[in-house]
Design a protein around this motif. Sequence first.
Motif, PDB file in Angstrom:
ATOM      1  N   GLU A 266       0.873  -1.157  -0.064  1.00 22.78           N
ATOM      2  CA  GLU A 266      -0.058   0.117  -0.084  1.00 22.78           C
ATOM      3  C   GLU A 266       0.885   1.192   0.123  1.00 22.78           C
ATOM      4  O   GLU A 266       0.495   2.141  -0.743  1.00 22.78           O
ATOM      5  N   PHE A 267       1.950   1.319   0.616  1.00 21.74           N
ATOM      6  CA  PHE A 267       2.779   2.533   0.690  1.00 21.74           C
ATOM      7  C   PHE A 267       3.583   2.455  -0.265  1.00 21.74           C
ATOM      8  O   PHE A 267       3.748   3.792  -0.723  1.00 21.74           O
ATOM      9  N   ALA A 268       3.850   1.535  -1.042  1.00 24.10           N
ATOM     10  CA  ALA A 268       4.624   1.494  -2.281  1.00 24.10           C
ATOM     11  C   ALA A 268       3.687   1.992  -3.503  1.00 24.10           C
ATOM     12  O   ALA A 268       4.186   2.927  -4.177  1.00 24.10           O
ATOM     13  N   GLY A 269       2.336   1.791  -3.291  1.00 25.21           N
ATOM     14  CA  GLY A 269       1.481   2.518  -4.418  1.00 25.21           C
ATOM     15  C   GLY A 269       1.470   3.881  -3.953  1.00 25.21           C
ATOM     16  O   GLY A 269       1.296   4.548  -5.203  1.00 25.21           O
ATOM     17  N   LYS A 270       1.109   4.248  -2.729  1.00 26.18           N
ATOM     18  CA  LYS A 270       1.112   5.695  -2.510  1.00 26.18           C
ATOM     19  C   LYS A 270       2.374   6.274  -2.916  1.00 26.18           C
ATOM     20  O   LYS A 270       2.325   7.132  -3.235  1.00 26.18           O
ATOM     21  N   ALA A 271       3.388   5.789  -2.760  1.00 27.78           N
ATOM     22  CA  ALA A 271       4.834   6.405  -3.245  1.00 27.78           C
ATOM     23  C   ALA A 271       4.882   6.583  -4.733  1.00 27.78           C
ATOM     24  O   ALA A 271       5.343   7.672  -5.117  1.00 27.78           O
TER      25      ALA A 271
ATOM     26  N   GLU B 126       2.100   7.077  -6.736  1.00 31.13           N
ATOM     27  CA  GLU B 126       1.120   8.020  -6.931  1.00 31.13           C
ATOM     28  C   GLU B 126       1.835   9.367  -6.647  1.00 31.13           C
ATOM     29  O   GLU B 126       1.878  10.340  -7.433  1.00 31.13           O
ATOM     30  N   PHE B 127       2.708   9.358  -5.717  1.00 30.88           N
ATOM     31  CA  PHE B 127       3.162  10.872  -5.179  1.00 30.88           C
ATOM     32  C   PHE B 127       4.283  11.279  -6.272  1.00 30.88           C
ATOM     33  O   PHE B 127       4.485  12.093  -6.555  1.00 30.88           O
ATOM     34  N   LYS B 128       5.061  10.073  -6.806  1.00 29.81           N
ATOM     35  CA  LYS B 128       6.138  10.379  -7.615  1.00 29.81           C
ATOM     36  C   LYS B 128       5.535  10.905  -8.931  1.00 29.81           C
ATOM     37  O   LYS B 128       5.952  11.976  -9.558  1.00 29.81           O
ATOM     38  N   GLY B 129       4.261  10.208  -9.439  1.00 28.74           N
ATOM     39  CA  GLY B 129       3.770  10.632 -10.449  1.00 28.74           C
ATOM     40  C   GLY B 129       3.017  12.054 -10.260  1.00 28.74           C
ATOM     41  O   GLY B 129       3.423  13.018 -11.403  1.00 28.74           O
ATOM     42  N   LYS B 130       2.543  12.675  -9.181  1.00 29.82           N
ATOM     43  CA  LYS B 130       2.221  13.831  -9.021  1.00 29.82           C
ATOM     44  C   LYS B 130       3.486  14.700  -9.079  1.00 29.82           C
ATOM     45  O   LYS B 130       3.215  16.006  -9.722  1.00 29.82           O
ATOM     46  N   VAL B 131       4.510  14.536  -8.649  1.00 25.68           N
ATOM     47  CA  VAL B 131       5.643  15.310  -8.538  1.00 25.68           C
ATOM     48  C   VAL B 131       6.136  15.434  -9.923  1.00 25.68           C
ATOM     49  O   VAL B 131       6.694  16.624 -10.282  1.00 25.68           O
ATOM     50  N   HIS B 132       6.155  14.425 -10.505  1.00 23.61           N
ATOM     51  CA  HIS B 132       6.639  14.580 -12.276  1.00 23.61           C
ATOM     52  C   HIS B 132       5.704  15.374 -12.814  1.00 23.61           C
ATOM     53  O   HIS B 132       6.091  16.302 -13.779  1.00 23.61           O
ATOM     54  N   THR B 133       4.532  15.482 -12.761  1.00 19.98           N
ATOM     55  CA  THR B 133       3.501  16.153 -13.279  1.00 19.98           C
ATOM     56  C   THR B 133       3.679  17.622 -13.062  1.00 19.98           C
ATOM     57  O   THR B 133       3.512  18.466 -13.869  1.00 19.98           O
ATOM     58  N   MET B 134       3.935  18.015 -11.785  1.00 20.25           N
ATOM     59  CA  MET B 134       4.102  19.400 -11.082  1.00 20.25           C
ATOM     60  C   MET B 134       5.370  19.639 -11.913  1.00 20.25           C
ATOM     61  O   MET B 134       5.310  21.025 -12.294  1.00 20.25           O
ATOM     62  N   ALA B 135       6.443  18.967 -12.043  1.00 21.69           N
ATOM     63  CA  ALA B 135       7.826  19.334 -12.608  1.00 21.69           C
ATOM     64  C   ALA B 135       7.519  19.622 -13.839  1.00 21.69           C
ATOM     65  O   ALA B 135       8.109  20.451 -14.518  1.00 21.69           O
TER      66      ALA B 135
END
Length: 98
Positions: free
Chosen positions: A77-82, A84-93
């Motif tokens: 579950e934590f890996a999935g959330k990580a 998702e967060f990675k995807g959001k950071v790449h999108t923001m970048a």
Amino acid sequence: MENRNSSLWIGLGVGSVIGALAYRFSRTSKAKKLKEKVCDAFHKITGQAEDMLDEAGEKVADTGKAVVDKVADKASEFAGKADEFKGKVHTMASEVKK
């Protein structure tokens, strides 16, 4: 000095009498039956203790498996959330670069 020696002889005499009586009573049929009952009870208790230890070992193993499964689920579950967060950071970048 004589008092110590006389106490010693009295103690040896009393001990010898008690030992002789204990030996005499230990050779009766009732004593043999009692000895058999004690041995049977000891073997029964030993068997029950071994069964209890085996059962406890199985319960510990089952509990360990359950804990490992829960930890693995949480880690997944934590890996999935990580991710998702990675995807959001790449999108923001990517948006910042535009």
